[in-house]
Design a protein around this motif. Structure first.
Motif, PDB file in Angstrom:
ATOM      1  N   VAL A  64       5.318  -7.681   9.005  1.00  0.00           N
ATOM      2  CA  VAL A  64       3.928  -8.044   9.241  1.00  0.00           C
ATOM      3  C   VAL A  64       3.782  -9.513   8.888  1.00  0.00           C
ATOM      4  O   VAL A  64       4.108  -9.926   7.777  1.00  0.00           O
ATOM      5  N   MET A  65       3.338 -10.303   9.849  1.00  0.00           N
ATOM      6  CA  MET A  65       3.071 -11.706   9.605  1.00  0.00           C
ATOM      7  C   MET A  65       1.568 -11.881   9.431  1.00  0.00           C
ATOM      8  O   MET A  65       0.799 -11.533  10.323  1.00  0.00           O
ATOM      9  N   LEU A  66       1.180 -12.353   8.271  1.00  0.00           N
ATOM     10  CA  LEU A  66      -0.228 -12.532   7.934  1.00  0.00           C
ATOM     11  C   LEU A  66      -0.605 -13.997   8.109  1.00  0.00           C
ATOM     12  O   LEU A  66      -0.013 -14.866   7.465  1.00  0.00           O
ATOM     13  N   ASP A  67      -1.566 -14.270   8.979  1.00  0.00           N
ATOM     14  CA  ASP A  67      -2.023 -15.646   9.186  1.00  0.00           C
ATOM     15  C   ASP A  67      -2.787 -16.167   7.978  1.00  0.00           C
ATOM     16  O   ASP A  67      -2.774 -17.358   7.696  1.00  0.00           O
ATOM     17  N   ASP A  68      -3.478 -15.281   7.300  1.00  0.00           N
ATOM     18  CA  ASP A  68      -4.293 -15.646   6.143  1.00  0.00           C
ATOM     19  C   ASP A  68      -4.042 -14.613   5.052  1.00  0.00           C
ATOM     20  O   ASP A  68      -4.131 -13.416   5.297  1.00  0.00           O
ATOM     21  N   THR A  69      -3.750 -15.055   3.853  1.00  0.00           N
ATOM     22  CA  THR A  69      -3.377 -14.139   2.775  1.00  0.00           C
ATOM     23  C   THR A  69      -4.522 -13.833   1.804  1.00  0.00           C
ATOM     24  O   THR A  69      -4.305 -13.169   0.802  1.00  0.00           O
ATOM     25  N   LYS A  70      -5.742 -14.278   2.107  1.00  0.00           N
ATOM     26  CA  LYS A  70      -6.862 -14.079   1.166  1.00  0.00           C
ATOM     27  C   LYS A  70      -7.077 -12.607   0.819  1.00  0.00           C
ATOM     28  O   LYS A  70      -7.287 -12.271  -0.341  1.00  0.00           O
ATOM     29  N   ILE A  71      -7.047 -11.737   1.826  1.00  0.00           N
ATOM     30  CA  ILE A  71      -7.282 -10.313   1.569  1.00  0.00           C
ATOM     31  C   ILE A  71      -6.155  -9.755   0.702  1.00  0.00           C
ATOM     32  O   ILE A  71      -6.414  -9.044  -0.273  1.00  0.00           O
ATOM     33  N   LEU A  72      -4.910 -10.073   1.024  1.00  0.00           N
ATOM     34  CA  LEU A  72      -3.771  -9.603   0.230  1.00  0.00           C
ATOM     35  C   LEU A  72      -3.846 -10.123  -1.199  1.00  0.00           C
ATOM     36  O   LEU A  72      -3.646  -9.373  -2.153  1.00  0.00           O
ATOM     37  N   GLU A  73      -4.156 -11.392  -1.365  1.00  0.00           N
ATOM     38  CA  GLU A  73      -4.264 -11.980  -2.703  1.00  0.00           C
ATOM     39  C   GLU A  73      -5.358 -11.301  -3.516  1.00  0.00           C
ATOM     40  O   GLU A  73      -5.183 -11.023  -4.702  1.00  0.00           O
ATOM     41  N   MET A  74      -6.478 -11.012  -2.872  1.00  0.00           N
ATOM     42  CA  MET A  74      -7.568 -10.346  -3.575  1.00  0.00           C
ATOM     43  C   MET A  74      -7.154  -8.922  -3.960  1.00  0.00           C
ATOM     44  O   MET A  74      -7.460  -8.467  -5.067  1.00  0.00           O
ATOM     45  N   ALA A  75      -6.466  -8.224  -3.062  1.00  0.00           N
ATOM     46  CA  ALA A  75      -6.003  -6.864  -3.348  1.00  0.00           C
ATOM     47  C   ALA A  75      -5.037  -6.873  -4.534  1.00  0.00           C
ATOM     48  O   ALA A  75      -5.149  -6.037  -5.439  1.00  0.00           O
ATOM     49  N   ILE A  76      -4.121  -7.819  -4.570  1.00  0.00           N
ATOM     50  CA  ILE A  76      -3.168  -7.915  -5.679  1.00  0.00           C
ATOM     51  C   ILE A  76      -3.895  -8.236  -6.977  1.00  0.00           C
ATOM     52  O   ILE A  76      -3.574  -7.687  -8.034  1.00  0.00           O
ATOM     53  N   SER A  77      -4.921  -9.078  -6.908  1.00  0.00           N
ATOM     54  CA  SER A  77      -5.716  -9.405  -8.080  1.00  0.00           C
ATOM     55  C   SER A  77      -6.432  -8.159  -8.605  1.00  0.00           C
ATOM     56  O   SER A  77      -6.485  -7.934  -9.834  1.00  0.00           O
ATOM     57  N   ILE A  78      -6.959  -7.344  -7.708  1.00  0.00           N
ATOM     58  CA  ILE A  78      -7.617  -6.097  -8.115  1.00  0.00           C
ATOM     59  C   ILE A  78      -6.610  -5.176  -8.780  1.00  0.00           C
ATOM     60  O   ILE A  78      -6.895  -4.564  -9.810  1.00  0.00           O
ATOM     61  N   LEU A  79      -5.414  -5.076  -8.210  1.00  0.00           N
ATOM     62  CA  LEU A  79      -4.368  -4.225  -8.806  1.00  0.00           C
ATOM     63  C   LEU A  79      -3.978  -4.711 -10.186  1.00  0.00           C
ATOM     64  O   LEU A  79      -3.819  -3.901 -11.112  1.00  0.00           O
TER      65      LEU A  79
END
Length: 84
Positions: A64-79
């Motif tokens: 999976v190539m993500l153009d923008d990582t904001k959602i992933l970064e936020m999800a990791i921060s929540i975890l």
């Protein structure tokens, strides 16, 4: 910033999120909840939009190539906060 991750890794992040995380991410980023779900592999383009996720077939669910990582970064921060 772009990032490449396996589909299965992305799904593991999504599956580990506590209840309500999709709504929280959507709210904080000004997105529809279904758009956030689509980021993690959902397919609801009636209520949500595509958000720069490109999937290439391959092992471990494909790449999976993500153009923008904001959602992933936020999800990791929540975890990370949930573990503490």
């Amino acid at each position: 910033m772009t990032k490449t991750i396996t589909f299965n890794e992305l799904r593991r992040v999504k599956d580990a999120l506590p209840s309500g995380s999709m709504t929280k991410i959507a709210s904080e980023l000004g997105l529809e909840k279904e758009t956030v779900r689509n980021y993690f592999g959902g397919h609801d383009y009636k209520d949500g939009k595509s958000c720069g996720v490109h999937i290439e077939p391959g092992p471990d669910g494909g790449l999976v190539m993500l153009d923008d990582t904001k959602i992933l970064e936020m999800a990791i921060s929540i975890l990370d906060a949930h573990k503490a």
